[in-house]
Scaffold this motif. Sequence first.
Motif, PDB file in Angstrom:
ATOM      1  N   GLU A 345     -19.848 -80.290   8.803  1.00  0.00           N
ATOM      2  CA  GLU A 345     -18.962 -81.081   7.942  1.00  0.00           C
ATOM      3  C   GLU A 345     -19.277 -80.889   6.460  1.00  0.00           C
ATOM      4  OE1 GLU A 345     -17.453 -85.721   7.299  1.00  0.00           O
ATOM      5  OE2 GLU A 345     -18.824 -85.216   8.944  1.00  0.00           O
ATOM      6  N   ASP A 346     -20.540 -80.917   6.103  1.00  0.00           N
ATOM      7  CA  ASP A 346     -20.912 -80.808   4.685  1.00  0.00           C
ATOM      8  C   ASP A 346     -20.490 -79.464   4.104  1.00  0.00           C
ATOM      9  OD1 ASP A 346     -22.003 -83.325   4.699  1.00  0.00           O
ATOM     10  OD2 ASP A 346     -24.039 -82.616   5.147  1.00  0.00           O
ATOM     11  N   VAL A 347     -20.783 -78.394   4.841  1.00  0.00           N
ATOM     12  CA  VAL A 347     -20.436 -77.058   4.348  1.00  0.00           C
ATOM     13  C   VAL A 347     -18.922 -76.917   4.245  1.00  0.00           C
ATOM     14  CG1 VAL A 347     -20.525 -74.588   4.836  1.00  0.00           C
ATOM     15  CG2 VAL A 347     -22.535 -76.015   5.273  1.00  0.00           C
ATOM     16  N   PHE A 348     -18.201 -77.400   5.243  1.00  0.00           N
ATOM     17  CA  PHE A 348     -16.745 -77.267   5.223  1.00  0.00           C
ATOM     18  C   PHE A 348     -16.143 -78.013   4.029  1.00  0.00           C
ATOM     19  CE2 PHE A 348     -12.388 -78.396   6.168  1.00  0.00           C
ATOM     20  CZ  PHE A 348     -11.869 -77.222   6.692  1.00  0.00           C
ATOM     21  N   LYS A 349     -16.573 -79.252   3.807  1.00  0.00           N
ATOM     22  CA  LYS A 349     -15.983 -80.061   2.742  1.00  0.00           C
ATOM     23  C   LYS A 349     -16.323 -79.525   1.353  1.00  0.00           C
ATOM     24  CE  LYS A 349     -15.423 -84.464   5.166  1.00  0.00           C
ATOM     25  NZ  LYS A 349     -15.764 -85.903   5.224  1.00  0.00           N
ATOM     26  N   GLN A 350     -17.407 -78.747   1.253  1.00  0.00           N
ATOM     27  CA  GLN A 350     -17.778 -78.165  -0.034  1.00  0.00           C
ATOM     28  C   GLN A 350     -17.081 -76.821  -0.277  1.00  0.00           C
ATOM     29  OE1 GLN A 350     -22.065 -77.964  -0.075  1.00  0.00           O
ATOM     30  NE2 GLN A 350     -22.300 -80.191   0.158  1.00  0.00           N
ATOM     31  N   SER A 351     -16.344 -76.350   0.708  1.00  0.00           N
ATOM     32  CA  SER A 351     -15.660 -75.061   0.593  1.00  0.00           C
ATOM     33  C   SER A 351     -14.447 -75.171  -0.318  1.00  0.00           C
ATOM     34  CB  SER A 351     -15.216 -74.578   1.977  1.00  0.00           C
ATOM     35  OG  SER A 351     -16.305 -74.444   2.853  1.00  0.00           O
ATOM     36  N   ASP A 352     -14.011 -74.024  -0.840  1.00  0.00           N
ATOM     37  CA  ASP A 352     -12.804 -73.944  -1.657  1.00  0.00           C
ATOM     38  C   ASP A 352     -11.604 -74.029  -0.707  1.00  0.00           C
ATOM     39  OD1 ASP A 352     -10.583 -73.165  -3.132  1.00  0.00           O
ATOM     40  OD2 ASP A 352     -11.694 -71.696  -4.311  1.00  0.00           O
ATOM     41  N   MET A 353     -10.865 -75.134  -0.758  1.00  0.00           N
ATOM     42  CA  MET A 353      -9.771 -75.362   0.180  1.00  0.00           C
ATOM     43  C   MET A 353      -8.633 -74.348   0.009  1.00  0.00           C
ATOM     44  SD  MET A 353     -10.658 -77.640   2.267  1.00  0.00           S
ATOM     45  CE  MET A 353     -12.439 -77.715   2.167  1.00  0.00           C
ATOM     46  N   SER A 354      -8.505 -73.765  -1.163  1.00  0.00           N
ATOM     47  CA  SER A 354      -7.466 -72.746  -1.344  1.00  0.00           C
ATOM     48  C   SER A 354      -7.817 -71.497  -0.534  1.00  0.00           C
ATOM     49  CB  SER A 354      -7.318 -72.389  -2.826  1.00  0.00           C
ATOM     50  OG  SER A 354      -8.497 -71.780  -3.340  1.00  0.00           O
ATOM     51  N   LYS A 355      -9.129 -71.218  -0.420  1.00  0.00           N
ATOM     52  CA  LYS A 355      -9.568 -70.082   0.379  1.00  0.00           C
ATOM     53  C   LYS A 355      -9.461 -70.396   1.874  1.00  0.00           C
ATOM     54  CE  LYS A 355     -12.721 -68.079  -3.029  1.00  0.00           C
ATOM     55  NZ  LYS A 355     -14.133 -67.671  -3.317  1.00  0.00           N
ATOM     56  N   VAL A 356      -9.732 -71.654   2.223  1.00  0.00           N
ATOM     57  CA  VAL A 356      -9.561 -72.084   3.619  1.00  0.00           C
ATOM     58  C   VAL A 356      -8.108 -71.895   4.036  1.00  0.00           C
ATOM     59  CG1 VAL A 356      -9.629 -74.037   5.216  1.00  0.00           C
ATOM     60  CG2 VAL A 356     -11.477 -73.724   3.550  1.00  0.00           C
ATOM     61  N   GLN A 357      -7.206 -72.336   3.165  1.00  0.00           N
ATOM     62  CA  GLN A 357      -5.779 -72.204   3.461  1.00  0.00           C
ATOM     63  C   GLN A 357      -5.363 -70.737   3.593  1.00  0.00           C
ATOM     64  OE1 GLN A 357      -3.098 -73.637   0.429  1.00  0.00           O
ATOM     65  NE2 GLN A 357      -1.336 -73.667   1.829  1.00  0.00           N
ATOM     66  N   ALA A 358      -5.808 -69.912   2.675  1.00  0.00           N
ATOM     67  CA  ALA A 358      -5.445 -68.497   2.699  1.00  0.00           C
ATOM     68  C   ALA A 358      -5.954 -67.830   3.978  1.00  0.00           C
ATOM     69  CB  ALA A 358      -6.015 -67.790   1.473  1.00  0.00           C
ATOM     70  N   PHE A 359      -7.157 -68.209   4.391  1.00  0.00           N
ATOM     71  CA  PHE A 359      -7.726 -67.630   5.620  1.00  0.00           C
ATOM     72  C   PHE A 359      -6.924 -68.038   6.851  1.00  0.00           C
ATOM     73  CE2 PHE A 359     -10.588 -68.379   9.279  1.00  0.00           C
ATOM     74  CZ  PHE A 359     -10.919 -67.060   9.558  1.00  0.00           C
ATOM     75  N   PHE A 360      -6.621 -69.318   6.963  1.00  0.00           N
ATOM     76  CA  PHE A 360      -5.910 -69.802   8.149  1.00  0.00           C
ATOM     77  C   PHE A 360      -4.437 -69.414   8.158  1.00  0.00           C
ATOM     78  CE2 PHE A 360      -9.661 -72.419   8.892  1.00  0.00           C
ATOM     79  CZ  PHE A 360      -9.742 -72.397  10.281  1.00  0.00           C
ATOM     80  N   LYS A 361      -3.904 -69.017   7.028  1.00  0.00           N
ATOM     81  CA  LYS A 361      -2.535 -68.496   7.010  1.00  0.00           C
ATOM     82  C   LYS A 361      -2.428 -67.298   7.945  1.00  0.00           C
ATOM     83  CE  LYS A 361       0.077 -70.608   3.766  1.00  0.00           C
ATOM     84  NZ  LYS A 361       1.456 -71.129   3.985  1.00  0.00           N
ATOM     85  N   ASP A 362      -3.476 -66.499   7.955  1.00  0.00           N
ATOM     86  CA  ASP A 362      -3.505 -65.303   8.798  1.00  0.00           C
ATOM     87  C   ASP A 362      -4.151 -65.602  10.143  1.00  0.00           C
ATOM     88  OD1 ASP A 362      -3.429 -62.722   9.769  1.00  0.00           O
ATOM     89  OD2 ASP A 362      -5.168 -62.056   8.635  1.00  0.00           O
ATOM     90  N   TYR A 363      -5.415 -66.007  10.103  1.00  0.00           N
ATOM     91  CA  TYR A 363      -6.169 -66.250  11.335  1.00  0.00           C
ATOM     92  C   TYR A 363      -5.541 -67.364  12.176  1.00  0.00           C
ATOM     93  CZ  TYR A 363     -10.020 -68.021  14.255  1.00  0.00           C
ATOM     94  OH  TYR A 363     -10.785 -68.479  15.296  1.00  0.00           O
ATOM     95  N   GLY A 364      -5.230 -68.472  11.553  1.00  0.00           N
ATOM     96  CA  GLY A 364      -4.673 -69.608  12.286  1.00  0.00           C
ATOM     97  C   GLY A 364      -3.342 -69.292  12.942  1.00  0.00           C
ATOM     98  N   SER A 365      -2.479 -68.590  12.217  1.00  0.00           N
ATOM     99  CA  SER A 365      -1.174 -68.224  12.773  1.00  0.00           C
ATOM    100  C   SER A 365      -1.337 -67.302  13.967  1.00  0.00           C
ATOM    101  CB  SER A 365      -0.309 -67.547  11.699  1.00  0.00           C
ATOM    102  OG  SER A 365      -0.039 -68.428  10.636  1.00  0.00           O
ATOM    103  N   SER A 366      -2.296 -66.388  13.864  1.00  0.00           N
ATOM    104  CA  SER A 366      -2.549 -65.448  14.952  1.00  0.00           C
ATOM    105  C   SER A 366      -3.106 -66.164  16.180  1.00  0.00           C
ATOM    106  CB  SER A 366      -3.531 -64.366  14.488  1.00  0.00           C
ATOM    107  OG  SER A 366      -3.739 -63.406  15.494  1.00  0.00           O
ATOM    108  N   ILE A 367      -4.024 -67.086  15.974  1.00  0.00           N
ATOM    109  CA  ILE A 367      -4.591 -67.855  17.082  1.00  0.00           C
ATOM    110  C   ILE A 367      -3.506 -68.704  17.741  1.00  0.00           C
ATOM    111  CG2 ILE A 367      -6.210 -69.686  17.721  1.00  0.00           C
ATOM    112  CD1 ILE A 367      -7.510 -66.977  17.107  1.00  0.00           C
TER     113      ILE A 367
END
Length: 406
Positions: A345-367
């Motif tokens: 949880e701590d590492v995730f919440k400290q992440s750049d959410m714009s990068k999280v979104q960009a990653f899941f745009k590809d990975y999440g859609s594929s999954i």
Amino acid sequence: MCEGVMDVANFWNFNSGSLFGSNNNSGSGLSSLYGVLSDRSAIKNGSYQRLLKTYYGTAKSGSTASSEKKSNSGNMLDRIFDEKRNPKVSKDVQEANANLTQGLSNLRTSVSTLQKDDTYADSANGQSAGDKVVSAVKAFVSDYNNVVSAAKGSTLANKTAYVANMMGSTAANADKLAEIGINVDSSGKLELDETKLKSASISKVQDLFSAKDITSYGSTIASRLKFAGAAASTNTTTDSKETDNKAGTSAASLKADSKALASDELYAKIKDKDGNEKYDVNKIFATAKSFVSNYNSMFDAGESTSNSGALANLSYIREKTARNADTLKQFGIDVDNKGRLKINEDVFKQSDMSKVQAFFKDYGSSIATNASLVDYYTTTQADAANGYTSDGAYNVQGSSRYADTM
């Protein structure tokens, strides 16, 4: 087939002017019947059988010859219908089917040997690792070629489909295989250069067949062999159906989480008490946590299924996750040796959410695509074998709502 049905091919292909060919003297009655049967749908729905029996039952003649003809024609039709319902399998095909079934079992064993760590270590009895590797590779090449040969004459589509896919994977790894002395010929079979194999690094062979890397050639072949074996069985017990239902439910939830993590709505910024816009990190984390939970639940239930379609798509999901393990780790999502996820949880919440979104745009859609198919196969009990084309490519079958690009 007996002489009385020598023109059956004409009957099924509709190439002749009369129902059973030019030697038939039945007259205009059968000619008009042919016109009715020219629509192939009549073959499928059984109306041609009713019409033929009606004809032979009403076209009466006072002569003994005519009566005998009707009797012979009726027997002939019964033989035709019986053969269509219960097609005879030649001895060659029976042998190919048996060889394929046994060959797949042998190949699973030889691949498993090449995935074991002790194959690459000297034995206590004095056998060197090099000799063990050469022996294991020779067994693999032999078993692989036996499967390919048997598959070409087999009618077991639920197995040959995966063999075709396996051959596609082999072709894609031809360069790596050539580095250890395994060459792929024009027929798709393997040829072993034992001299080159002996001079190759043992670690290179081990990496190629690694069980720890689910994207390795060995892991890919092992998964296809698993599907080929599983495809022959069906889920008939209450326990297996319950397992599939659990996998399907988790897959449907994972699909929803994946789409949410790929959406713009989840990352819509909110204003804090000072009026500053920021991401709703708690909301995003809750969705990511749900994603991880449903991902693991789907695999916990799905890996024990015998449904080939579900297994295939679970494999694709694992491969996609393995390829993105480093990026997931940056966001606090770790992948363990069994392929399960764990989120910090701590590492995730400290992440750049714009990068999280960009990653899941590809990975999440594929999954989401593959999770949708896991849900489809476990819910409908469909067979994935017919989703493979003759060249081993995967073609999504079943329903247009599942027809996402793999």
